[in-house]
Motif scaffolding. Structure first.
Motif, PDB file in Angstrom:
ATOM      1  N   ARG A 277     -50.721  -2.472 -78.937  1.00  0.00           N
ATOM      2  CA  ARG A 277     -51.522  -4.089 -78.935  1.00  0.00           C
ATOM      3  C   ARG A 277     -50.716  -4.550 -77.796  1.00  0.00           C
ATOM      4  O   ARG A 277     -51.515  -5.430 -77.071  1.00  0.00           O
ATOM      5  CB  ARG A 277     -51.276  -4.700 -80.292  1.00  0.00           C
ATOM      6  N   ARG A 280     -51.935  -3.202 -74.488  1.00  0.00           N
ATOM      7  CA  ARG A 280     -53.233  -3.746 -73.908  1.00  0.00           C
ATOM      8  C   ARG A 280     -53.090  -5.269 -73.281  1.00  0.00           C
ATOM      9  O   ARG A 280     -53.571  -5.478 -72.312  1.00  0.00           O
ATOM     10  CB  ARG A 280     -54.269  -3.834 -74.989  1.00  0.00           C
ATOM     11  N   PRO A 556     -53.739   3.383 -82.806  1.00  0.00           N
ATOM     12  CA  PRO A 556     -52.694   2.642 -82.825  1.00  0.00           C
ATOM     13  C   PRO A 556     -51.884   2.595 -84.040  1.00  0.00           C
ATOM     14  O   PRO A 556     -52.046   3.351 -84.768  1.00  0.00           O
ATOM     15  CB  PRO A 556     -53.184   1.343 -82.265  1.00  0.00           C
ATOM     16  N   GLY A 557     -50.989   1.753 -84.083  1.00  0.00           N
ATOM     17  CA  GLY A 557     -49.937   1.709 -85.188  1.00  0.00           C
ATOM     18  C   GLY A 557     -48.613   2.090 -85.050  1.00  0.00           C
ATOM     19  O   GLY A 557     -48.169   2.310 -83.847  1.00  0.00           O
ATOM     20  N   GLU A 558     -47.796   2.392 -86.027  1.00  0.00           N
ATOM     21  CA  GLU A 558     -46.343   2.919 -85.766  1.00  0.00           C
ATOM     22  C   GLU A 558     -45.987   3.757 -84.584  1.00  0.00           C
ATOM     23  O   GLU A 558     -46.887   4.824 -84.760  1.00  0.00           O
ATOM     24  CB  GLU A 558     -45.685   3.407 -87.054  1.00  0.00           C
TER      25      GLU A 558
ATOM     26  N   ASP B  74     -58.945  -5.278 -80.814  1.00  0.00           N
ATOM     27  CA  ASP B  74     -58.475  -5.861 -81.665  1.00  0.00           C
ATOM     28  C   ASP B  74     -59.143  -6.044 -83.162  1.00  0.00           C
ATOM     29  O   ASP B  74     -58.652  -5.898 -84.296  1.00  0.00           O
ATOM     30  CB  ASP B  74     -58.255  -7.303 -81.399  1.00  0.00           C
ATOM     31  N   ASP B  77     -59.296  -2.386 -84.699  1.00  0.00           N
ATOM     32  CA  ASP B  77     -58.036  -1.973 -85.352  1.00  0.00           C
ATOM     33  C   ASP B  77     -58.024  -3.056 -86.718  1.00  0.00           C
ATOM     34  O   ASP B  77     -57.883  -2.140 -87.457  1.00  0.00           O
ATOM     35  CB  ASP B  77     -56.825  -2.406 -84.402  1.00  0.00           C
ATOM     36  N   ASP B  78     -58.539  -4.008 -86.731  1.00  0.00           N
ATOM     37  CA  ASP B  78     -58.440  -4.857 -87.854  1.00  0.00           C
ATOM     38  C   ASP B  78     -59.515  -4.315 -89.171  1.00  0.00           C
ATOM     39  O   ASP B  78     -58.994  -4.028 -90.089  1.00  0.00           O
ATOM     40  CB  ASP B  78     -58.849  -6.268 -87.827  1.00  0.00           C
ATOM     41  N   LEU B  82     -55.305  -1.038 -88.702  1.00  0.00           N
ATOM     42  CA  LEU B  82     -54.482  -0.183 -87.852  1.00  0.00           C
ATOM     43  C   LEU B  82     -53.886  -1.196 -86.896  1.00  0.00           C
ATOM     44  O   LEU B  82     -54.282  -2.551 -86.956  1.00  0.00           O
ATOM     45  CB  LEU B  82     -55.146   0.687 -86.846  1.00  0.00           C
ATOM     46  N   ASN B  83     -52.633  -0.727 -86.590  1.00  0.00           N
ATOM     47  CA  ASN B  83     -51.826  -1.644 -85.530  1.00  0.00           C
ATOM     48  C   ASN B  83     -51.205  -2.763 -85.979  1.00  0.00           C
ATOM     49  O   ASN B  83     -50.961  -3.804 -85.351  1.00  0.00           O
ATOM     50  CB  ASN B  83     -52.946  -1.853 -84.355  1.00  0.00           C
ATOM     51  N   ARG B  84     -50.868  -2.776 -87.216  1.00  0.00           N
ATOM     52  CA  ARG B  84     -49.939  -3.718 -87.812  1.00  0.00           C
ATOM     53  C   ARG B  84     -48.580  -3.059 -87.967  1.00  0.00           C
ATOM     54  O   ARG B  84     -48.307  -2.383 -88.745  1.00  0.00           O
ATOM     55  CB  ARG B  84     -50.292  -4.309 -89.136  1.00  0.00           C
ATOM     56  N   ASP B  85     -47.714  -3.495 -86.889  1.00  0.00           N
ATOM     57  CA  ASP B  85     -46.276  -3.067 -87.067  1.00  0.00           C
ATOM     58  C   ASP B  85     -45.623  -3.819 -88.057  1.00  0.00           C
ATOM     59  O   ASP B  85     -46.266  -4.803 -88.562  1.00  0.00           O
ATOM     60  CB  ASP B  85     -45.566  -3.215 -85.426  1.00  0.00           C
ATOM     61  N   ALA B  86     -44.257  -3.280 -88.545  1.00  0.00           N
ATOM     62  CA  ALA B  86     -43.629  -3.707 -89.614  1.00  0.00           C
ATOM     63  C   ALA B  86     -43.487  -5.139 -89.441  1.00  0.00           C
ATOM     64  O   ALA B  86     -43.551  -6.054 -90.504  1.00  0.00           O
ATOM     65  CB  ALA B  86     -42.228  -3.086 -89.364  1.00  0.00           C
ATOM     66  N   GLU B  88     -45.152  -7.583 -87.783  1.00  0.00           N
ATOM     67  CA  GLU B  88     -46.338  -8.646 -88.123  1.00  0.00           C
ATOM     68  C   GLU B  88     -46.723  -8.533 -89.559  1.00  0.00           C
ATOM     69  O   GLU B  88     -47.237  -9.512 -89.954  1.00  0.00           O
ATOM     70  CB  GLU B  88     -47.416  -7.732 -87.366  1.00  0.00           C
TER      71      GLU B  88
END
Lengths: 562, 101
Positions: A277, A280, A556-558, B74, B77-78, B82-86, B88
């Motif tokens: 994220r 981007r 995306p993600g970890e 965004d 992903d929501d 996805l894309n939520r790191d620890a 957040e």
């Protein structure tokens, strides 16, 4: 205070700032050294990317080039910004997710091949090295003109500063000095631009002044109409009309865009943010920060050109202001009174033209030509140095990581400890600084020319290999290696042929399909894509675990653990 | 995340990228280069339209394209969580528990 003293003050203050930052941000691990520990906030990374990207060429030469090219200068503007759209949409998020240290890292792992990794190392080092020599030369010119030291001393001072913060801090030191350098360079570029816009049009925003009416003192009427009129009156090409063929402009623009997206020192900046994220977001910030300068540059180009013609044409040589003789001593401007009338004839006809103007002067001398205050003139020197040094540091880091990480750790000496790898990286930067400095002091004739071609080479080698690696799961090592090799060789051969072997043919009728060597990288890119896809079709598909990596980087993600 | 979801996510991603790149190509190569002389017949203020797009307008559009991309991705992903790191995710959880209280 005189310009000289102001310049010393600014250069001294900014260099002190860079050194302070370097001491504060020492690198302790290879992760710190290669990717600043992966913890750079997107806003800071956007600024660092902008400074990394905008080199001495963007700061000193680009506006000047545009003011002599007129509308044809467009390929620099669109090419060097449009590439960020490709970078943001096609490369940055996925490479961040992949989460390694260098571009050859990605190529080597994705194509499960030491050969591919070594080809990538070769391309990364040659592209970056060619580029860094130009930066050192730029720094040398600024020192010699503004501080009146000779070019050798200038280059050595520049080397010492870069050496200090790059060796000490690695990517971490470079990142935070680049943030400071961005602030310095954008301030130094914008202040004179705003002053000149107010002076000539009364509007403080150069982007708007660009399309506004001139003040009475400058002849009134719209700026661009006035400039078109002056140009055709004096026999120059009409400013807002193009001279080059449409296909050539098309190909050059595309080559610069693909090249921008394939330059390793820009790509690695996106390895330094915490997650996809943020990768981007920092691409967005980077382009905003770059666009501030890139939308101002064409306005500065038009202002400076109009102002230059107004000041010098048919003026008495003896009555020229001080800046004129100062720049004459650096040979960036030269006057020969062909008809002995004591007046300067600045016209398009080379037979009658009496004034030769180097393009670099348009930014460097612009504040003086417009009679701006001394501190504004001095600011330009600090800005140009910030632009040259920030880019040089980013490039040197690519060279050093390619040697220490990709050549030693990942290819030939896998058993070295982290400490040894870190020490090798520092030694590699040290050697690279020395070599770049040497070349900056003794520039071989071809270096300056080749800088412009670094883009074509990056476009034809890296860009397709990375994009295919992400978007084509079926792409294998045979395809990628064949594509990179043919793309790079084709582009390099075309450039070398026209620039050194047969320069007599270097014109529109001699070129392939009317494409100049500047634009041939686009063709090389297409060859790379085609060859890679064909070869991959007839060779075995990549192993399971590699296909799994491709699946993984698409989400995306970890991040994959470092 | 299931393979089916991953596949759908990737398809939507490709759709977003391709449509934004179409705009990218249109504004720079079509308007800024191929049709520049035609567009130059339109004037606004001191600018000819084609010239303005080539030297200013295209750059503004490039910036806008990246921001549209950020926004759409965004949202995507929501949708797929996805894309939520620890950090957040932890911050979110903390906020939610405060909301409940």
């Amino acid at each position: 205070m005189s310009v000289q003293i102001w310049t010393f003050v600014f250069v001294f203050l900014t260099f002190g700032l860079y050194i302070g930052i370097a001491v504060w941000s020492r690198a302790g691990s290879t992760s710190d050294f290669y990717v600043a520990g992966g913890g750079v906030p997107p806003l800071a990374n956007g600024m660092a990317t902008a400074a990394d990207w905008m080199s001495a060429a963007s700061f000193i030469s680009m506006a000047g080039l545009i003011s002599f090219l007129g509308r044809d200068g467009t390929f620099y503007l669109m090419g060097w910004t449009g590439g960020y759209v490709l970078l943001a949409l096609l490369l940055a998020p996925y490479l961040r997710k992949f989460g390694k240290f260098t571009v050859p890292d990605f190529i080597g792992d994705r194509y499960y091949s030491r050969t591919a990794r070594l080809i990538a190392v070769f391309c990364a080092i040659s592209v970056s090295f060619v580029y860094v020599c130009g930066q050192m030369q730029g720094a040398g010119i600024v020192f010699s003109r503004f501080l009146e030291v000779d070019i050798t001393t200038g280059v050595i001072i520049g080397m010492a500063i870069v050496f200090f913060y790059a060796v000490l801090g690695g990517m971490k030191g470079i990142t935070y000095t680049q943030v400071a350098q961005y602030c310095v360079l954008i301030f130094a570029f914008m202040v004179p631009a705003i002053f000149i816009s107010i002076l000539m049009t009364g509007i403080p925003i150069p982007q708007i002044g660009f399309g506004a009416e001139l003040n009475e003192a400058f002849g009134g009427g719209y700026l661009l109409d006035r400039l078109d009129g002056l140009s055709s009156e004096l026999g120059f090409a009409v400013y807002t009309e193009g001279q080059r063929s449409t296909q050539d402009v098309f190909f050059i623009t595309a080559a610069l865009m693909f090249g921008t997206a394939g330059l390793p020192h820009v790509i690695i900046r996106f390895f330094t943010v915490p997650n996809v994220r943020d990768a981007r977001r920092s691409a967005g910030f980077a382009l905003i920060f770059i666009a501030i300068l890139y939308t101002t540059a064409p306005a500065v180009a038009a202002f400076a050109r109009t102002n230059l013609i107004n000041t010098v044409n048919n003026a008495e040589y003896a009555a020229m202001p001080e800046w004129f003789s100062k720049w004459e001593t650096t040979n960036l401007i030269s006057f020969t009174d062909k008809n002995n009338d004591g007046l300067i004839q600045y016209v398009g006809d080379p037979e009658r033209n009496e004034l030769e103007v180097n393009r670099d002067i348009m930014v460097l001398a612009n504040p003086e030509i417009a009679e701006l205050p001394n501190w504004v003139v001095a600011l330009v020197a600090a800005g140009a140095l910030a632009a040259a040094l920030s880019t040089a540091a980013g490039l040197l880091l690519v060279i050093s990581t390619s040697v220490a990480h990709d050549l030693m750790k990942r290819s030939f000496m896998p058993d070295i400890s982290e400490k040894q790898e870190l020490r090798s990286a520092r030694i590699a930067i040290f050697v690279a600084v020395l070599v770049a400095g040497y070349v900056g002091i003794n520039p071989p004739a071809y270096v300056a020319q080749v800088v412009a071609y670094a883009f074509g080479l990056a476009a034809a080698s890296f860009f397709p290999a990375i994009v295919l690696g992400i978007f084509q799961k079926r792409m294998n090592k045979q395809g990628a290696i064949a594509g990179m090799t043919t793309g790079f060789l084709f582009t390099a051969t075309y450039i070398v042929y026209f620039k050194t072997i047969n320069p007599a043919m270097d014109n529109a009728s001699g070129w392939l399909f009317g494409i100049s060597p500047e634009g041939i990288g686009t063709f090389g890119t297409l060859i790379n894509f085609t060859v890679a896809s064909l070869v991959a079709r007839f060779t075995p598909e990549p192993p399971e675990d590699v296909q799994a990596i491709v699946e993984e980087i698409r989400l995306p993600g970890e991040a994959i653990a470092r | 995340m299931s393979d089916k979801n991953a596949h759908e996510y990737w398809k939507s991603n490709i759709r977003i990228v391709l449509s934004l790149l179409t705009v990218w190509f249109f504004i720079s190569f079509v308007c800024g280069i191929l049709l520049v002389d035609v567009l130059d017949s339109i004037r606004f203020g001191g600018f000819k339209l084609g010239f303005w797009i080539a030297q200013q307008g295209a750059i503004f559009v490039f910036v806008a394209l990246i921001y549209v991309y950020i926004y759409l991705m965004d949202k995507l992903d929501d949708k797929y969580n996805l894309n939520r790191d620890a950090d957040e995710a932890a911050g979110q959880a903390r906020k939610e528990s405060e909301d409940i209280r």
